[in-house]
Design a protein around this motif. Structure first.
Motif, PDB file in Angstrom:
ATOM      1  N   GLU A 131       0.835  -1.202   0.000  1.00  0.00           N
ATOM      2  CA  GLU A 131       0.000   0.000   0.000  1.00  0.00           C
ATOM      3  C   GLU A 131       0.876   1.262   0.000  1.00  0.00           C
ATOM      4  N   TYR A 132       1.999   1.201   0.687  1.00  0.00           N
ATOM      5  CA  TYR A 132       2.943   2.325   0.730  1.00  0.00           C
ATOM      6  C   TYR A 132       3.481   2.630  -0.661  1.00  0.00           C
ATOM      7  N   ARG A 133       3.941   1.575  -1.364  1.00  0.00           N
ATOM      8  CA  ARG A 133       4.490   1.770  -2.710  1.00  0.00           C
ATOM      9  C   ARG A 133       3.415   2.265  -3.692  1.00  0.00           C
ATOM     10  N   VAL A 134       2.228   1.688  -3.605  1.00  0.00           N
ATOM     11  CA  VAL A 134       1.133   2.109  -4.487  1.00  0.00           C
ATOM     12  C   VAL A 134       0.764   3.565  -4.198  1.00  0.00           C
ATOM     13  N   SER A 135       0.744   3.938  -2.939  1.00  0.00           N
ATOM     14  CA  SER A 135       0.436   5.326  -2.569  1.00  0.00           C
ATOM     15  C   SER A 135       1.469   6.283  -3.130  1.00  0.00           C
ATOM     16  N   GLN A 136       2.738   5.878  -3.074  1.00  0.00           N
ATOM     17  CA  GLN A 136       3.794   6.723  -3.637  1.00  0.00           C
ATOM     18  C   GLN A 136       3.609   6.896  -5.148  1.00  0.00           C
ATOM     19  N   GLU A 137       3.194   5.817  -5.830  1.00  0.00           N
ATOM     20  CA  GLU A 137       2.934   5.897  -7.265  1.00  0.00           C
ATOM     21  C   GLU A 137       1.770   6.848  -7.552  1.00  0.00           C
ATOM     22  N   TRP A 138       0.734   6.793  -6.711  1.00  0.00           N
ATOM     23  CA  TRP A 138      -0.421   7.663  -6.909  1.00  0.00           C
ATOM     24  C   TRP A 138      -0.065   9.129  -6.646  1.00  0.00           C
ATOM     25  N   VAL A 139       0.844   9.380  -5.734  1.00  0.00           N
ATOM     26  CA  VAL A 139       1.291  10.756  -5.502  1.00  0.00           C
ATOM     27  C   VAL A 139       1.880  11.314  -6.800  1.00  0.00           C
ATOM     28  N   ILE A 140       2.694  10.531  -7.459  1.00  0.00           N
ATOM     29  CA  ILE A 140       3.299  10.963  -8.724  1.00  0.00           C
ATOM     30  C   ILE A 140       2.209  11.229  -9.760  1.00  0.00           C
ATOM     31  N   LYS A 141       1.249  10.314  -9.863  1.00  0.00           N
ATOM     32  CA  LYS A 141       0.165  10.476 -10.846  1.00  0.00           C
ATOM     33  C   LYS A 141      -0.671  11.717 -10.552  1.00  0.00           C
ATOM     34  N   PHE A 142      -1.005  11.940  -9.286  1.00  0.00           N
ATOM     35  CA  PHE A 142      -1.787  13.121  -8.930  1.00  0.00           C
ATOM     36  C   PHE A 142      -1.004  14.405  -9.237  1.00  0.00           C
ATOM     37  N   LYS A 143       0.286  14.407  -8.911  1.00  0.00           N
ATOM     38  CA  LYS A 143       1.097  15.596  -9.204  1.00  0.00           C
ATOM     39  C   LYS A 143       1.150  15.867 -10.704  1.00  0.00           C
ATOM     40  N   GLN A 144       1.284  14.795 -11.498  1.00  0.00           N
ATOM     41  CA  GLN A 144       1.310  14.957 -12.953  1.00  0.00           C
ATOM     42  C   GLN A 144      -0.027  15.481 -13.470  1.00  0.00           C
ATOM     43  N   SER A 145      -1.113  14.968 -12.922  1.00  0.00           N
ATOM     44  CA  SER A 145      -2.447  15.414 -13.342  1.00  0.00           C
ATOM     45  C   SER A 145      -2.677  16.876 -12.987  1.00  0.00           C
ATOM     46  N   ILE A 146      -2.267  17.258 -11.799  1.00  0.00           N
ATOM     47  CA  ILE A 146      -2.413  18.654 -11.374  1.00  0.00           C
ATOM     48  C   ILE A 146      -1.569  19.568 -12.255  1.00  0.00           C
ATOM     49  N   ALA A 147      -0.339  19.138 -12.554  1.00  0.00           N
ATOM     50  CA  ALA A 147       0.534  19.946 -13.418  1.00  0.00           C
ATOM     51  C   ALA A 147      -0.087  20.087 -14.806  1.00  0.00           C
ATOM     52  N   ALA A 148      -0.652  19.009 -15.331  1.00  0.00           N
ATOM     53  CA  ALA A 148      -1.293  19.066 -16.653  1.00  0.00           C
ATOM     54  C   ALA A 148      -2.493  20.010 -16.617  1.00  0.00           C
ATOM     55  N   MET A 149      -3.257  19.961 -15.546  1.00  0.00           N
ATOM     56  CA  MET A 149      -4.403  20.873 -15.416  1.00  0.00           C
ATOM     57  C   MET A 149      -3.937  22.322 -15.345  1.00  0.00           C
ATOM     58  N   ASP A 150      -2.876  22.547 -14.580  1.00  0.00           N
ATOM     59  CA  ASP A 150      -2.361  23.908 -14.433  1.00  0.00           C
ATOM     60  C   ASP A 150      -1.874  24.478 -15.770  1.00  0.00           C
TER      61      ASP A 150
END
Length: 171
Positions: free
Chosen positions: A7-26
Motif C-alpha cells: 500500500e505504501y508503494r502504491v500510494s507513492q505511485e499515486w502521488v506521482i500520478k496526482f502531481k502529474q495530473s495537477i501539473a497538466a491541469m495547471d
C-alpha cells in the motif's frame, strides 16, 4: 491508512500520478478559461486526494522509522479509532502479520482478516489479546457519555423503524 509496504508503494505511485495530473491541469489554459468553475473543482479534488495521500505516507514513514527502544503514543479519540491504533502499533513495533499470528497462536489468515476489516470481525476478547501482545496500554481512563448523542441515535432508530428500514446496530 497505509497498512503495509505494498500500500505504501502504491500510494507513492499515486502521488506521482496526482502531481502529474495537477501539473497538466495547471498548464491547460483553455480548460481554465472555458469552464473555470469545473476546472477549479477538479483541481481541488485532485489536490485533496494528493494531500491525503501525502499525509498517510508521512504517517506510515513515521511508524516504520520509529525508535522501538522508546514507547510511542498513538492518539485515540474514540473507541472507533482503536483498530487503527492496533494496526499502527503493529507497524511501529515492526511485527509482521505472520509474527503477530504466531504470538496470538492463530492462523495468519485470521490476523489478515482483522486488519483488512479494521477489526470489525474480531471479538472484544480477541481485540484485548491483540492489544496485550502489541503492548498497547491506555494512559487515560476518561470516557465521556454524550446523552444528547444517545437521544439522537434513539430518534434515528425510531425514524428508521417508521420507514421500515432494517438496521443492525454496529460500532
Amino acid at each position: 491508512m497505509i497498512k503495509d509496504g505494498l500500500e505504501y508503494r502504491v500510494s507513492q505511485e499515486w502521488v506521482i500520478k496526482f502531481k502529474q495530473s495537477i501539473a497538466a491541469m495547471d498548464n491547460s489554459f483553455e480548460s481554465k478559461i472555458n469552464d473555470y468553475e469545473r476546472w477549479q473543482l477538479n483541481r481541488s479534488a485532485l489536490q485533496c486526494h494528493l494531500d491525503k495521500l501525502i499525509q498517510e505516507i508521512a504517517e506510515y514513514e513515521k511508524l516504520i522509522n520509529c525508535d522501538i527502544s522508546q514507547p510511542i503514543k498513538i492518539k485515540v479519540n474514540s473507541l472507533n479509532e482503536l483498530p487503527f491504533a492496533l494496526i499502527k502499533a503493529r507497524i511501529a513495533a515492526k511485527i509482521s502479520l505472520d509474527e503477530l499470528a504466531s504470538r496470538l497462536g492463530i492462523d495468519i489468515e485470521r490476523v489478515d482478516e482483522y486488519e483488512k476489516t479494521n477489526y470489525q470481525c474480531a471479538s472484544f476478547a480477541e481485540i484485548l489479546e491483540v492489544s496485550t501482545v502489541l503492548g498497547v496500554e491506555f494512559e487515560s481512563g476518561m470516557v465521556r457519555v454524550d446523552f444528547e448523542e444517545i437521544e439522537n441515535v434513539k430518534q434515528t432508530i425510531l425514524n428508521w423503524d417508521r420507514k421500515g428500514v432494517n438496521v443492525t446496530a454496529t460500532t
